[in-house]
Design an enzyme around this catalytic site. Structure first.
Site, PDB file in Angstrom:
ATOM      1  N   ASP A 105       0.994  -1.163   0.174  1.00 60.42           N
ATOM      2  CA  ASP A 105       0.144   0.310  -0.047  1.00 60.42           C
ATOM      3  C   ASP A 105       1.036   1.451   0.004  1.00 60.42           C
ATOM      4  O   ASP A 105       1.662   1.311  -0.810  1.00 60.42           O
ATOM      5  CB  ASP A 105      -0.858  -0.389   1.268  1.00 60.42           C
ATOM      6  CG  ASP A 105      -2.479   1.036   1.468  1.00 60.42           C
ATOM      7  OD1 ASP A 105      -2.944   1.368   0.541  1.00 60.42           O
ATOM      8  OD2 ASP A 105      -2.000   1.766   1.994  1.00 60.42           O
ATOM      9  N   ARG A 106       0.634   1.652   0.744  1.00 56.88           N
ATOM     10  CA  ARG A 106       1.496   3.590   1.045  1.00 56.88           C
ATOM     11  C   ARG A 106       3.145   3.265   1.111  1.00 56.88           C
ATOM     12  O   ARG A 106       3.829   3.902   0.195  1.00 56.88           O
ATOM     13  CB  ARG A 106       1.229   4.389   2.459  1.00 56.88           C
ATOM     14  CG  ARG A 106      -0.647   4.630   2.517  1.00 56.88           C
ATOM     15  CD  ARG A 106      -1.141   4.649   0.924  1.00 56.88           C
ATOM     16  NE  ARG A 106      -0.536   6.114   0.283  1.00 56.88           N
ATOM     17  CZ  ARG A 106      -1.591   7.164  -0.295  1.00 56.88           C
ATOM     18  NH1 ARG A 106      -2.164   5.996  -1.285  1.00 56.88           N
ATOM     19  NH2 ARG A 106      -1.043   8.158  -0.698  1.00 56.88           N
ATOM     20  N   ARG A 109       4.686   2.915  -2.144  1.00 50.38           N
ATOM     21  CA  ARG A 109       4.768   3.521  -2.861  1.00 50.38           C
ATOM     22  C   ARG A 109       6.024   3.879  -2.573  1.00 50.38           C
ATOM     23  O   ARG A 109       6.445   5.032  -3.167  1.00 50.38           O
ATOM     24  CB  ARG A 109       3.619   5.147  -2.809  1.00 50.38           C
ATOM     25  CG  ARG A 109       2.292   4.491  -2.837  1.00 50.38           C
ATOM     26  CD  ARG A 109       1.196   5.096  -2.872  1.00 50.38           C
ATOM     27  NE  ARG A 109      -0.296   4.099  -3.341  1.00 50.38           N
ATOM     28  CZ  ARG A 109      -0.830   3.551  -4.853  1.00 50.38           C
ATOM     29  NH1 ARG A 109       0.476   4.172  -6.049  1.00 50.38           N
ATOM     30  NH2 ARG A 109      -1.015   2.743  -4.924  1.00 50.38           N
ATOM     31  N   HIS A 278      -7.291  -7.067   0.300  1.00 47.67           N
ATOM     32  CA  HIS A 278      -6.084  -5.659   0.188  1.00 47.67           C
ATOM     33  C   HIS A 278      -4.932  -6.461   1.093  1.00 47.67           C
ATOM     34  O   HIS A 278      -3.418  -5.932   0.739  1.00 47.67           O
ATOM     35  CB  HIS A 278      -6.090  -4.252   0.701  1.00 47.67           C
ATOM     36  CG  HIS A 278      -5.726  -3.325   0.113  1.00 47.67           C
ATOM     37  ND1 HIS A 278      -5.003  -3.125  -0.050  1.00 47.67           N
ATOM     38  CD2 HIS A 278      -5.266  -2.979   1.375  1.00 47.67           C
ATOM     39  CE1 HIS A 278      -4.395  -1.632  -0.546  1.00 47.67           C
ATOM     40  NE2 HIS A 278      -4.512  -1.345   1.217  1.00 47.67           N
TER      41      HIS A 278
END
Length: 296
Positions: A105-106, A109, A278
């Site tokens: 997820d973050r 990134r 997720h």
């Protein structure tokens, strides 16, 4: 959980300290969590990974026990470029100049920005349940906006989203972490998030963290999006061999073709969906471990 880990608090920038736990032996592997979690999200896979790797599970800037600085007017201090520099400083302080990186997820990134900005430090790269920030915005539509509204809500001018989240903190947190939002089948939250883990995540979901999360999303819409566009225009590629895994029951599967999306950023990508939503390391730890260990 993480009983054998050593906790470190490492100064990486003026006024910013990053919390990380270190466990195991072998080649270094940096683990970066997603929203709205902490380093604890790796608790189901850390015991196995630490048999073969020296794992460094860090709290991102703004999350967990790491520093939560006030956001700057341009949001740059929560850009993935700056957050990647945090993690490089952590690894250097621990004695690692080159390492594997796995992010969810973050955190994913932060990981791919690190691979683009600092190819010399990233050995192999694992990205869990994301496509690039560029594609998240470029390929979004009405259904995407309804399902992942936080990409637009969190970016509103402060303090509107912060105040609204704080007004119903526990309910909003549960909504953010609730697997039923991501899965098309039965909710498996109890299995994915044992109560002690859930409570620990919620403990950190305070005013400072909520502001940091909003700032990090604001940086995504501004600084990070610009950086992705610059890399694509310049033809810069991720040099590291990269494994992309995503939830076969989740929204990345629903809205994107992940390997086609990542082909824009390099030629060393492979991957496949896993039987989950997720939150891959908590929903599907065994198939994730099989794929990751084989790749690394």
């Amino acid at each position: 959980m993480f009983e054998n880990a050593v906790h470190h608090y490492i100064d990486v920038d003026e006024g910013v300290t990053i919390h990380a736990v270190v466990q195991g032996q072998g080649a270094p592997l940096l683990l970066l969590h997603g929203h709205p979690e902490t380093y604890l999200m790796w608790h189901k896979v850390a015991p196995q990974l630490s048999k073969r790797f020296t794992i460094v599970a860090a709290d991102l800037r703004g999350y967990g026990d790491s520093s939560k600085p006030e956001g700057l007017p341009d949001h740059n201090n929560y850009s993935k470029r700056v957050m990647a520099q945090d993690m490089i400083a952590v690894m250097k302080a621990l004695g690692f100049d080159k390492f594997h990186v796995m992010g969810h997820d973050r955190g994913a990134r932060v990981a791919y920005r690190m691979a683009l900005d600092h190819p010399e430090v990233v050995d192999k790269l694992v990205l869990l349940d994301i496509v690039s920030t560029h594609d998240m915005y470029a390929l979004s539509d009405r259904e995407f906006s309804k399902a992942l509204f936080q990409w637009y809500f969190f970016t509103q001018e402060a303090p509107l989203p912060e105040d609204m989240i704080l007004s119903s903190r526990k309910q909003f947190f549960r909504f953010s972490l609730h697997i039923a939002r991501y899965n098309s089948e039965n909710d498996t939250s109890a299995e994915a998030f044992p109560q002690e883990v859930y409570d620990e995540y919620l403990r950190h979901y305070n005013m400072e963290t909520i502001h940091a999360i909003c700032e990090e999303y604001r940086a995504g819409e501004t600084v990070d999006l610009v950086l992705d566009g610059q890399d694509l225009a310049a033809g810069r590629k991720i040099q590291a061999e990269t494994l992309v895994l995503w939830g076969g029951k989740g929204l990345v599967e629903r809205f994107f073709r992940p390997l086609e999306c990542w082909a824009k950023f390099g030629g060393h990508f492979q991957g496949h969906p896993l039987p989950c939503g997720h939150f891959i390391p908590e929903e599907a730890p065994i198939p994730m471990l099989e794929a990751v260990e084989q790749f690394l």
